[in-house]
Every structure is written in structure tokens, then in C-alpha cells.
Design a protein around this motif. Structure first.
Motif, PDB file in Angstrom:
ATOM      1  N   GLY A 114      -8.114 -85.267   5.653  1.00  0.00           N
ATOM      2  CA  GLY A 114      -9.400 -85.591   5.499  1.00  0.00           C
ATOM      3  C   GLY A 114      -9.734 -87.030   4.905  1.00  0.00           C
ATOM      4  O   GLY A 114      -8.975 -87.845   4.952  1.00  0.00           O
ATOM      5  N   GLU A 115     -11.000 -87.108   4.964  1.00  0.00           N
ATOM      6  CA  GLU A 115     -11.488 -88.660   4.458  1.00  0.00           C
ATOM      7  C   GLU A 115     -10.936 -89.146   3.042  1.00  0.00           C
ATOM      8  O   GLU A 115     -10.442 -90.363   2.981  1.00  0.00           O
ATOM      9  CB  GLU A 115     -13.106 -88.596   4.229  1.00  0.00           C
ATOM     10  N   ALA A 116     -10.624 -88.340   2.101  1.00  0.00           N
ATOM     11  CA  ALA A 116     -10.098 -88.727   0.890  1.00  0.00           C
ATOM     12  C   ALA A 116      -8.742 -89.044   1.012  1.00  0.00           C
ATOM     13  O   ALA A 116      -8.170 -90.179   0.353  1.00  0.00           O
ATOM     14  CB  ALA A 116     -10.400 -87.620  -0.455  1.00  0.00           C
ATOM     15  N   ASN A 117      -7.855 -88.279   1.940  1.00  0.00           N
ATOM     16  CA  ASN A 117      -6.591 -88.627   2.032  1.00  0.00           C
ATOM     17  C   ASN A 117      -6.428 -89.939   2.653  1.00  0.00           C
ATOM     18  O   ASN A 117      -5.404 -90.597   2.268  1.00  0.00           O
ATOM     19  CB  ASN A 117      -6.137 -87.742   2.994  1.00  0.00           C
ATOM     20  N   VAL A 118      -7.228 -90.192   3.493  1.00  0.00           N
ATOM     21  CA  VAL A 118      -7.123 -91.712   4.164  1.00  0.00           C
ATOM     22  C   VAL A 118      -7.594 -92.722   3.275  1.00  0.00           C
ATOM     23  O   VAL A 118      -6.750 -93.631   3.121  1.00  0.00           O
ATOM     24  CB  VAL A 118      -7.912 -91.566   5.676  1.00  0.00           C
ATOM     25  N   ARG A 119      -8.541 -92.551   2.444  1.00  0.00           N
ATOM     26  CA  ARG A 119      -9.146 -93.628   1.820  1.00  0.00           C
ATOM     27  C   ARG A 119      -8.214 -93.967   0.550  1.00  0.00           C
ATOM     28  O   ARG A 119      -7.730 -95.043   0.401  1.00  0.00           O
ATOM     29  CB  ARG A 119     -10.413 -93.183   1.027  1.00  0.00           C
ATOM     30  N   HIS A 120      -7.608 -92.961   0.072  1.00  0.00           N
ATOM     31  CA  HIS A 120      -6.484 -93.207  -0.962  1.00  0.00           C
ATOM     32  C   HIS A 120      -5.065 -93.402  -0.625  1.00  0.00           C
ATOM     33  O   HIS A 120      -4.392 -94.246  -0.887  1.00  0.00           O
ATOM     34  CB  HIS A 120      -6.333 -92.104  -1.956  1.00  0.00           C
TER      35      HIS A 120
END
Length: 372
Positions: free
Chosen positions: A137-143
Motif C-alpha cells: 500500500g501507499e504507507a509501505n512505499v512511503r516509509h
């Protein structure tokens, strides 16, 4: 009087019409590698024809030579199991399935299909294999991928890139396990089951490809020439797809891809991959134990059994895997269903059979575009 026979070349359209009518799909677009407008696949079909020559049922078999760690396995994918609605309940499927399996018994190592479990268990198939599915998801990529430099990564239809066919063929044949894919047929193969092939480019140069669904939120095949580009490509594709979450399928033995996804994904599940009917247990066991030995690793040990009447003794030591077509006097005796449950499923751990820890299930896996 119904006749059971191989289809003739002039029955190509009739085979497709029966499949379309039975499943309510357009098989020419669903399975272009077998049913495309310029492909005559009639020879793959065994049919039931009535006294007027009308097709009442059919079962098709697509040969798929499989290479596993330099071992060639004779495999095929069984599909297009179609019965005309007005001929259902007449036993045609049972006859055709048994005729095909009788034909394949002495010439193939394994038959593969995907279908309703209990229906095909009657014909000796077992639901098994190993397929990993990761969710990003988005949070996985962002962090987790904040330091991955995806500058210069772009995507385009794979076969718009010059040399894409030879590039994709080279990646496939470099794998530890792969189905033989005809280079000239790759554009058709890569569209199987409404999949789309995207080239991954770095500053305009092809570095890999993705096979994605129509919505773009599921990657059934993630192929990079260099493992260093995996993280960059995941990050770039997440932005490109605009999907809230993407899922990515991998075989257990793809160590670089599993290592990367395991470190960033929100979650993952382990699923079965297909249904399998093993005809030569020694050949399948030798190939896939060797695959484990060379990838995820495997403990040293010995296992002896008589599987569906086939005596086998497998050994693993520091030098590799050996499989003999003989069994020790105290070897366990297993029928086909028991033997395949041991080799192919997670439930092997619950069976009252002593086997080296971690040997089973074998990591059988079929990419989506290789299905039929």
C-alpha cells in the motif's frame, strides 16, 4: 450414438463455439495463445460428437515443457472442459477425462489444471503447490521505500519496445523453473486471461516487465533483469498505477523478489497454485527437491516410499539430491491421493508419515499466463 475422438482441423470453430457457449466467455480473447484467430488448436481437443457430428463435450490439453534446475519435465495443462448445456449429466466429461489421462500416462510426468477441487479429485488431481501473494500500500512505499530512487523509471506496453520478445524470453529461461514459451507467440501468451504486459524502462532502456490485470492493481509476474531494480520498480509502479493497494504474486523460490517484498509489504498470504496429477513421482521429486536445494535450502536426509505403486528413495546431502527408483523394505506405502497430499500440500505436516523436516510441500508454481 456418441463417438469419443480427437477433433479434426475443420472443427476449430466448433470447439471455440462450444467453449464460449458453455462458459459464456470469448475464448479467442481470453486465451489467444490457443484460440487466437490465426491459431489452429483443434488437435489439442478430445471431443464427444453425436450421430449428426455435433460436439457435445470436449477436453483440451496444452503441452507445456517445464525446465526445473536443468531437468526437463514433460508437463501439460488440461483445460477447456466444456459440456453443452443440453448434454450435461450424460457422462461425457468423465469419459473424455479418463481417455486423456490414459493417453498421457506413459508420455508425461505431470498434468496440471485449475478447477473445482472435488470434481477433479475424482480423476486423481490434488490441489496444492505454493504461491505467495503480497499486499503493498501507499504507507509501505512511503516509509519502506523512501530511499529507493525511482527517477527515470517509466512504463509502456511491452511489445512496443524493440527487442522485447527476445528480452522477455531471456528473462524467462534464466529462472530456476520455467515453462517453455515460444518467442513468436509471446504477445499472445502475455495476454492470457486478459493480462497486460508492461515494459519497465530506465531512461528509455528496457530493464524488466510486469504482467498486470486489467485494473492494474494486481501483478501476476514481476520480472527484472537486475535484482537491484526491484525496489525502484515497485515504487514507480505504485505511483504509475494509482491503485490504493497492489498485490504481487511470486513463486516461493524467487529469493530476490521475496526478500524485497517480505521487507516492505503490509501483509502476505500463502496460497495453493493449481491442481496436479503426478504421473512420474521420481522425476517430479528429483526436480523440485533440487530446486529447493538450490534456492530456499533443504535439510539433509532420506525418504523412501512406494507412491501410487512407484518405489522411490530420495536422498539429500551436501552434494545435492539423488532419487532412486527403488524403495527400502520398510518404506511407507501411499496411494496416489496420499502421495500427492504429502508432496504438494501444507497438510503434509499433519500426516502420520516420517519425512525430513521442510522437504514438503514441493514449490510447484505456474505463472498466470502459463495457465490454460
Amino acid at each position: 450414438m456418441v463417438k469419443y475422438r480427437m477433433a479434426t482441423p475443420n472443427e476449430r470453430d466448433e470447439c471455440i463455439d462450444l467453449a464460449n457457449y458453455a462458459f459464456r466467455f470469448d475464448f479467442e480473447t481470453l486465451m489467444p495463445k490457443a484460440y487466437g484467430k490465426n491459431v489452429d488448436s483443434s488437435a489439442m481437443h478430445m471431443v464427444a460428437a453425436d450421430e449428426k457430428g455435433r460436439l457435445r463435450a470436449q477436453v483440451a490439453v496444452l503441452p507445456e515443457p517445464l525446465t526445473v534446475c536443468d531437468y526437463t519435465l514433460r508437463t501439460c495443462y488440461l483445460g477447456t472442459v466444456s459440456v453443452h448445456p443440453r448434454a450435461r449429466g450424460e457422462g461425457h466429461m468423465k469419459v473424455l477425462m479418463n481417455m486423456w489421462l490414459g493417453e498421457l500416462r506413459n508420455t508425461y510426468d505431470m498434468v496440471v489444471l485449475y478447477g473445482q477441487r472435488q470434481r477433479y479429485e475424482y480423476f486423481g488431481f490434488t490441489l496444492g503447490g505454493v504461491k505467495f501473494k503480497y499486499f503493498v500500500g501507499e504507507a509501505n512505499v512511503r516509509h519502506a521505500l523512501r530511499h529507493a530512487n525511482d527517477t527515470g523509471i517509466s512504463f509502456c506496453p511491452l511489445f512496443e519496445v524493440v527487442g522485447a520478445e527476445s528480452f522477455a524470453h531471456s528473462i524467462n529461461t534464466s529462472r530456476h523453473a520455467y515453462i517453455e514459451r515460444n518467442v513468436q507467440q509471446l504477445p499472445l501468451i502475455f495476454n492470457t486471461l486478459h493480462q497486460k504486459a508492461l515494459g519497465v524502462l530506465d531512461e528509455g532502456m528496457l530493464i524488466g516487465y510486469l504482467i498486470v490485470n486489467e485494473a492494474g492493481d494486481e501483478i501476476s509476474e514481476f520480472a527484472m533483469k537486475n535484482t537491484d531494480d526491484i525496489s525502484r520498480s515497485i515504487k514507480a509502479y505504485k505511483e504509475y498505477s494509482r491503485a490504493e493497494r497492489i498485490s504481487i504474486y511470486t513463486p516461493e523460490y524467487d529469493i530476490p523478489l521475496n526478500t524485497t517484498l517480505g521487507s516492505i509489504a503490509e501483509d502476505y498470504v500463502i496460497e495453493t497454485s493449481d491442481m496436479y496429477h503426478i504421473l512420474d513421482f521420481a522425476n517430479v521429486l528429483k526436480a523440485y527437491l533440487t530446486l529447493k536445494f538450490k534456492t530456499t535450502g533443504i535439510v539433509q536426509g532420506e525418504f523412501s516410499a512406494v507412491m501410487d505403486g512407484q518405489p522411490i528413495t530420495a536422498r539429500v546431502d551436501a552434494s545435492g539430491v539423488t532419487v532412486e527408483r527403488s524403495a527400502k523394505p520398510d518404506a511407507v506405502v501411499l496411494n496416489k491421493q496420499q502421495a500427492q497430499a504429502l508432496l504438494l500440500t501444507q497438510h503434509s505436516r499433519y500426516m502420520a508419515i516420517t519425512a525430513p523436516v521442510g522437504w514438503f510441500p514441493l514449490p510447484l508454481f505456474w505463472y498466470k499466463i502459463d495457465k490454460f
